[in-house]
Design a protein around this motif. Structure first.
Motif, short mmCIF file in Angstrom:
data_model
loop_
_atom_site.label_atom_id
_atom_site.label_comp_id
_atom_site.label_asym_id
_atom_site.label_seq_id
_atom_site.Cartn_x
_atom_site.Cartn_y
_atom_site.Cartn_z
N PRO A 43 90.28 53.84 70.08
CA PRO A 43 91.10 54.70 69.27
C PRO A 43 89.82 55.71 68.48
N THR A 44 90.36 57.13 68.45
CA THR A 44 89.58 57.94 67.47
C THR A 44 89.99 57.74 66.35
N ASP A 153 92.74 61.63 77.04
CA ASP A 153 91.49 61.05 76.84
C ASP A 153 91.33 61.47 75.30
N GLY A 154 90.46 60.83 74.65
CA GLY A 154 90.25 61.06 73.08
C GLY A 154 90.19 62.63 72.82
N ASP A 155 89.58 63.30 73.62
CA ASP A 155 89.29 64.81 73.21
C ASP A 155 90.49 65.75 73.25
N ALA A 157 93.60 64.15 72.92
CA ALA A 157 94.48 63.57 72.29
C ALA A 157 94.12 64.43 70.72
N THR A 158 92.77 64.48 70.42
CA THR A 158 92.24 65.37 69.30
C THR A 158 93.05 66.76 69.12
N ARG A 201 95.15 57.16 70.87
CA ARG A 201 93.91 57.56 70.39
C ARG A 201 93.47 57.55 68.84
N ILE A 202 94.69 58.39 68.15
CA ILE A 202 94.37 58.98 66.91
C ILE A 202 95.28 58.42 65.98
#
Length: 317
Positions: A43-44, A153-155, A157-158, A201-202
């Motif tokens: 997770p971010t 992916d994390g980016d 999701a951000t 992720r977030i």
């Protein structure tokens, strides 16, 4: 400020035609898949405490908060690609007026398709969505978990979470529901609860603000994709993240066989003063037909590339 137009010779190469469709939008490092999640890291951290991880080429500024608009159109942010990076772009959309401005803008973001085929959204149409605004300029969004049914992916999701933050704050500001002179934050609840892990992720539940570097470096505001405008003097507006920076623009005209030929080209400079920071305006004389506008930032490296291109197709009647 108005740009300088110069007719181009017929047949001169006009460079890259923008790619269409979702697959062309996604760079290798930012993967959006409807079915398969990447085996990336865990997770971010919450966006309220950490900057999003953008590429080194990403601008360090965010777009100014929207001002009150005398229109019922909702400002909606989408995700799009420019020069291998992924940014947020805004459209104004016609939406039903049964709900409050923030709710209907977010509904459009999660359930509609962008006008511009170069943009997309990873959000899914939720069963439940409600919003409220506190007296301290905090927007609370309560959405059902089905809105997050995309594997990112994390980016990406951000960027999706920032897409929501930008859309919610834009809708509240443009409708006059919040004091745009103060900091505005967004808290996201999922089915009424905090601590939800969005897209796996977030972590949600704490107030979030707009993160700098998310908006597109070059952004055509009007005309919007696919609209028809009167012939004669056509006004084009947009914004650059480089206040006072030089911009290159080009108009392509569609021929009967569907090919596009160079029609006009020129340069303009984005406004440098604080009140109009980064804005640019072109007033062009166009006859009836279908056109594509391309705007890019000046390439100071000497490679003469189109940097951070935004494109827009429209018709003149």
């Amino acid at each position: 400020m108005p740009g300088r137009a110069t007719p181009l010779a017929r047949g001169r190469a006009w460079g890259r035609i923008r790619s269409k469709g979702l697959l062309g939008l996604l760079p290798v490092v930012l993967v959006l898949s409807g079915c398969i999640a990447d085996p990336g890291p865990g997770p971010t951290v919450a966006l309220s405490t950490a900057e999003a991880s953008g590429s080194p080429a990403a601008p360090s500024t965010s777009t100014p908060l929207e001002t009150t608009q005398a229109t019922n159109k909702a400002p909606v942010y989408w995700i799009g690609r420019s020069n291998g990076n992924v940014f947020l772009y805004r459209e104004f959309r016609d939406v039903p007026d049964q709900e409050n401005p923030v709710t209907r803008a977010l509904h459009a973001m999660m359930s509609d398709k962008p006008l511009d085929p170069d943009f997309f959204t990873p959000w899914q149409n939720p069963k439940k969505l409600a919003t409220s605004i506190s007296g301290k300029n905090v927007i609370t969004v309560d959405v059902s978990a089905d809105a997050f049914n995309s594997n990112l992916d994390g980016d990406m999701a951000t960027r999706a979470i920032q897409q929501l933050v930008y859309t919610a704050t834009a809708a509240a500001a443009s409708s006059g529901l919040i004091d745009s002179g103060q900091q505005i934050q967004v808290t996201v609840l999922v089915d009424g609860h905090t601590d939800y892990l969005a897209f796996g992720r977030i972590r949600l539940g704490t107030p979030m603000s707009r993160v700098a570097g998310m908006v597109a470096p070059v952004w055509i505001i009007d005309p919007q994709e696919g609209v028809e405008v009167p012939g004669g003097s056509v006004k084009i507006t947009g914004r650059s993240t480089v206040a006072g920076g030089k911009l290159h623009w080009q108009i392509l005209q569609a021929e009967a066989n569907g090919d596009k030929k160079p029609f006009l080209t020129g340069e303009t400079t984005a406004a440098a003063d604080a009140a109009q920071s980064g804005l640019f305006t072109l007033n062009l004389t166009l006859t009836s037909g279908n056109y594509e506008l391309r705007v890019s930032q000046e390439d100071t490296s000497g490679n003469q590339q189109e940097l951070n291109v935004d494109t827009r197709g429209f018709r003149v009647r």
